[in-house]
Structures are given as structure tokens and as C-alpha cells.
Design an enzyme around this catalytic site. Structure first.
Site, mmCIF file in Angstrom:
data_model
loop_
_atom_site.group_PDB
_atom_site.id
_atom_site.type_symbol
_atom_site.label_atom_id
_atom_site.label_comp_id
_atom_site.label_asym_id
_atom_site.label_seq_id
_atom_site.Cartn_x
_atom_site.Cartn_y
_atom_site.Cartn_z
ATOM 1 N N TRP A 100 0.837 -1.217 0.000
ATOM 2 C CA TRP A 100 0.000 0.000 0.000
ATOM 3 C C TRP A 100 0.857 1.246 0.000
ATOM 4 O O TRP A 100 0.560 2.217 -0.711
ATOM 5 C CB TRP A 100 -0.964 -0.015 1.190
ATOM 6 C CG TRP A 100 -1.944 -1.132 1.145
ATOM 7 C CD1 TRP A 100 -2.047 -2.166 2.030
ATOM 8 C CD2 TRP A 100 -2.963 -1.376 0.152
ATOM 9 N NE1 TRP A 100 -3.062 -3.014 1.646
ATOM 10 C CE2 TRP A 100 -3.634 -2.555 0.510
ATOM 11 C CE3 TRP A 100 -3.359 -0.694 -1.006
ATOM 12 C CZ2 TRP A 100 -4.690 -3.080 -0.246
ATOM 13 C CZ3 TRP A 100 -4.406 -1.219 -1.755
ATOM 14 C CH2 TRP A 100 -5.059 -2.385 -1.384
ATOM 15 N N ASP A 167 -1.338 7.048 6.134
ATOM 16 C CA ASP A 167 -2.411 6.128 5.773
ATOM 17 C C ASP A 167 -2.621 5.225 6.993
ATOM 18 O O ASP A 167 -1.755 4.417 7.330
ATOM 19 C CB ASP A 167 -1.990 5.311 4.543
ATOM 20 C CG ASP A 167 -2.991 4.214 4.177
ATOM 21 O OD1 ASP A 167 -4.009 4.056 4.883
ATOM 22 O OD2 ASP A 167 -2.740 3.504 3.178
ATOM 23 N N LYS A 191 -11.555 -1.494 7.617
ATOM 24 C CA LYS A 191 -10.707 -2.373 8.423
ATOM 25 C C LYS A 191 -10.990 -2.229 9.914
ATOM 26 O O LYS A 191 -10.684 -3.117 10.673
ATOM 27 C CB LYS A 191 -9.226 -2.097 8.163
ATOM 28 C CG LYS A 191 -8.863 -1.992 6.683
ATOM 29 C CD LYS A 191 -8.222 -3.230 6.117
ATOM 30 C CE LYS A 191 -8.137 -3.228 4.601
ATOM 31 N NZ LYS A 191 -7.382 -2.125 4.028
HETATM 32 C C1 LIG Z 1 -6.854 -1.838 2.540
HETATM 33 C C2 LIG Z 1 -5.833 -0.778 2.516
HETATM 34 C C3 LIG Z 1 -5.810 0.220 1.528
HETATM 35 C C4 LIG Z 1 -6.783 0.246 0.384
HETATM 36 O O1 LIG Z 1 -7.994 0.758 0.795
HETATM 37 P P1 LIG Z 1 -9.207 0.972 -0.219
HETATM 38 O O2 LIG Z 1 -10.192 1.664 0.653
HETATM 39 O O3 LIG Z 1 -9.630 -0.380 -0.690
HETATM 40 O O4 LIG Z 1 -8.730 1.813 -1.349
HETATM 41 C C5 LIG Z 1 -4.854 1.216 1.624
HETATM 42 N N1 LIG Z 1 -3.955 1.219 2.610
HETATM 43 C C6 LIG Z 1 -3.931 0.273 3.570
HETATM 44 C C7 LIG Z 1 -2.905 0.329 4.651
HETATM 45 C C8 LIG Z 1 -4.871 -0.751 3.545
HETATM 46 O O5 LIG Z 1 -4.850 -1.699 4.493
#
Ligand SMILES: *Cc1c(COP(=O)(O)O)cnc(C)c1O
Length: 355
Positions: A100, A167, A191
Site C-alpha cells: 500500500w 495512511d 478495516k
Molecule cells: C486496505 C488498505 C488500503 C486500500 O484501501 P481501499 O479503501 O480499498 O482503497 C490502503 N492502505 C492500507 C494500509 C490498507 O490496508
């Protein structure tokens, strides 16, 4: 309903009361005789949900003055380009700690120079790189606090000489955070804080409006600040269940209690991984071990038993413990709503399998 232990990586387990509240609101929202997905987001019944969800974010994360909490569409992946669109004038710095993080840095390259301060890619991201410095001439420094696929986590708030962007998709609301150290925090809800469909952005207003490029309306964070996340139609159902998820966090004791529970679960599972002669963890630096996604494999001499253990675990009610294809083995995602009993059940499985 079938009783399972849900270790899915995302979308994943949510608090039962939040899911139930979502079901109830689908039937009859706020006594309107209509479903929450059948009414206007400008209605007097909806507005308090929106305001209270923002208030809960501010309260639970102790967000200081000067920050805005936005609920947007497009997932965290849309933030990968929205962040540099709004913040990158000349150069941005990224810490490459996983797939990511890597994807985020690739999107930034559309907008300017990108400096990767360090990467653990050559080691299949089995640790968080150490000993790097943040370039003082970068417009911002981007980190991924929890690396969902590899099970590493930066569990403390870094000091950064430039705007810190994080993020936090997979460890959102899993611990207390000193928001004042960040210029911008973002994450998909799916998540830890709600269903897929809503992305949360926490942004300090004074970092905006500094780039010289023109910004399309929907990409400009200021549009959503002035529109209070309702410039266009927000993902109402996802926000509703997020609201209920945050209420659950508050009800059980806020982030202090969440943190305690997450540590307790992770300690239990990691100690079994370390103790059990059949298994071993994949993260090499213990301090980097994620409290959210716990990754492990079988010791080399038992490697051929991985499929068999997966089946055994499945027969005992475990769901979602197969590791990501790039790492193999197992990954137990122990997000906020995952109960201690599920982790105990997994540990029991590992113990019974090993004898
Ligand atoms: C799942 C995830 C993403 C992607 O998220 P989306 O909402 O599907 O675009 C980005 N960064 C991390 C750390 C993730 O776990």
C-alpha cells in the site's frame, strides 16, 4: 446463525451492536417509516448523524482545533493521488513499508519528485526500515502506519520536520494517536471503523491551498471542508454504521480500553506463535509486530502441513486466516471488534494441532 471466528483482513468483523443498528436503520430509520437509504442526506433526521459522527471522531481521537474530519468516497486508494494533488509542489518523501505504501508513492510521481527515504521491499517487507532521515525540503512525508499484508506497524507517532501524512487504513482507532503530530491522516473505513464505502480524512486546514496547480472541485479538500462532507451525496449507509461503530468504541471505554484489548489479543497470539514449535512469526523485528494483522508461517520442517492446518482451523470455525499470497502462511487480523474469545479459539487450535 453459524458461529465463526472472523479473522478477515478487510472488510472484516465489526461490532455486533453496530451491525444490528445498521439492520434496524435499513428497516426504519429514526422512526421515519423509511430506510436510511431511502431518505435525503439533507433531511433533518440525517443531519444529526453526520454531525455526531464528526463529533465522535473528534472526541475519541482528541482532535485539536484547526483540523477537519471529512467523509469521502473512493477508498484509501483515491487518497493516494488526492494527497499529492493537494500537497505536492516540488517533492514528497515516502517510507516504503509495503504494497500500500508503494502504491501511494507511485501515485505521487504524477505530481512531482518522490524520494523514497527507505524501503524494506527486498526483504518482502518483513520489518519497518530503521535509521533513515526525513528530507527537510520535502513538502510532506508519507507513512503507512500499519502494513496490512505483512503485519508490521509503526505504533508510535513520529516527529517530522515536515508535514506528516499517514495512511491509517488498517489501524484506525486501534490506539490513542497524537493527531497534532500529523498534517493529514486518512483511511478506508472497512478495516476498523465501518463498512466499505466511506473514507475518513483528518486534515489540518493550514496545510491546504499551498500548491500552484489548479485543483478539480472534487479533489480539493477545501470543497469538502466547506461542504461539511456533503458537497455531493455522502455514502450514507456506511457513515451510519461507522457512527454506530464509534459509539460502541466510546461505550466500551474509548481508545484506552480498545488499546488494552488489542494488546491483550496480540500478546496472546504472538506468545503462542513464539512458544509453539510448529509455527514462527514472519516479522523479524519484534518491535514492528502489528497488533492488527498477525502474520505467521509454519517452521520449515512442517511447511508441507500448512494446507492441512488451514483445513483443521477451518473445521474449528476459523475464517480468513490464510496469509496474503505474497507472504503465504497465515494472517489473523485481530481488529477492534475481534473478541478475545476468537483469539483464544485460534490459540487452542494451534495447540491441539501441534500435539
Ligand atoms: C486496505 C488498505 C488500503 C486500500 O484501501 P481501499 O479503501 O480499498 O482503497 C490502503 N492502505 C492500507 C494500509 C490498507 O490496508
Amino acid at each position: 446463525m453459524k458461529q465463526v471466528h472472523n479473522f478477515n483482513a478487510g472488510p472484516c468483523i465489526l461490532p455486533k451492536p453496530a451491525v444490528q443498528a445498521g439492520i434496524d436503520a435499513l428497516n426504519n430509520f429514526a422512526d421515519t417509516g423509511m430506510s436510511v437509504i431511502e431518505i435525503s442526506h439533507r433531511s433533518k433526521e440525517w443531519e444529526p448523524v453526520m454531525a455526531d459522527t464528526v463529533a465522535l471522531w473528534k472526541e475519541l481521537y482528541n482532535i485539536p482545533e484547526g483540523y477537519h474530519v471529512l467523509f469521502l468516497g473512493g477508498g484509501a486508494s483515491t487518497q493516494f493521488f488526492t494527497v499529492p494533488y493537494n500537497l505536492l509542489e516540488k517533492k514528497a518523501a515516502y517510507l516504503d513499508t509495503g504494497v500500500w505504501a508503494n502504491k501511494a508513492s507511485k501515485e505521487a510521481k504524477f505530481f512531482g519528485e518522490v524520494e523514497i527515504v527507505a524501503s524494506s521491499k527486498a526483504d518482502v517487507y518483513n520489518h519497518i526500515p530503521k535509521g533513515w532521515t526525513i528530507p527537510a525540503d520535502a513538502d510532506y512525508f508519507h507513512i503507512t502506519t500499519n502494513n496490512t499484508i505483512y503485519g508490521t506497524e509503526i505504533k508510535h507517532d513520529l516527529d517530522s520536520p515536515v508535514t506528516l501524512v499517514a495512511d491509517m487504513s488498517s489501524d484506525f482507532m486501534s490506539r490513542r494517536v497524537d493527531v497534532s503530530k500529523y498534517g493529514l491522516i486518512y483511511g478506508g473505513a472497512q478495516k476498523n471503523v465501518g463498512p466499505a464505502g466511506v473514507t475518513v480524512v483528518i486534515v489540518r486546514e493550514d496545510i491546504l491551498g499551498k500548491v500552484s496547480r489548479p485543483l478539480p472541485t472534487m479533489v480539493d479538500y477545501r470543497t469538502h471542508i466547506s461542504g461539511e462532507s456533503m458537497f455531493n451525496t455522502p455514502p450514507v449507509f456506511s457513515i451510519y454504521v461507522m457512527h454506530e461503530t464509534l459509539k460502541w468504541i466510546k461505550d466500551i471505554g474509548g481508545l484506552v480500553e480498545i488499546e488494552r484489548r488489542n494488546k491483550e489479543k496480540a500478546d496472546l497470539l504472538y506468545s503462542e506463535i513464539d512458544r509453539n514449535p510448529m509455527f514462527k512469526g514472519t516479522v523479524i523485528d519484534r518491535e514492528d509486530r502489528s497488533l492488527m494483522n498477525i502474520c505467521f508461517v509454519m517452521e520449515d520442517k512442517y511447511k508441507d502441513k500448512e494446507q492441512d492446518f488451514l483445513q483443521y482451523a477451518k473445521d474449528n470455525g476459523m475464517v480468513g486466516i490464510k496469509g496474503h499470497r505474497s507472504v503465504g502462511g497465515f494472517r489473523a487480523s485481530c481488529y477492534n471488534a475481534c473478541p478475545l474469545e476468537s483469539v483464544q479459539a485460534l490459540v487452542k487450535c494451534m495447540q491441539e494441532y501441534a500435539v
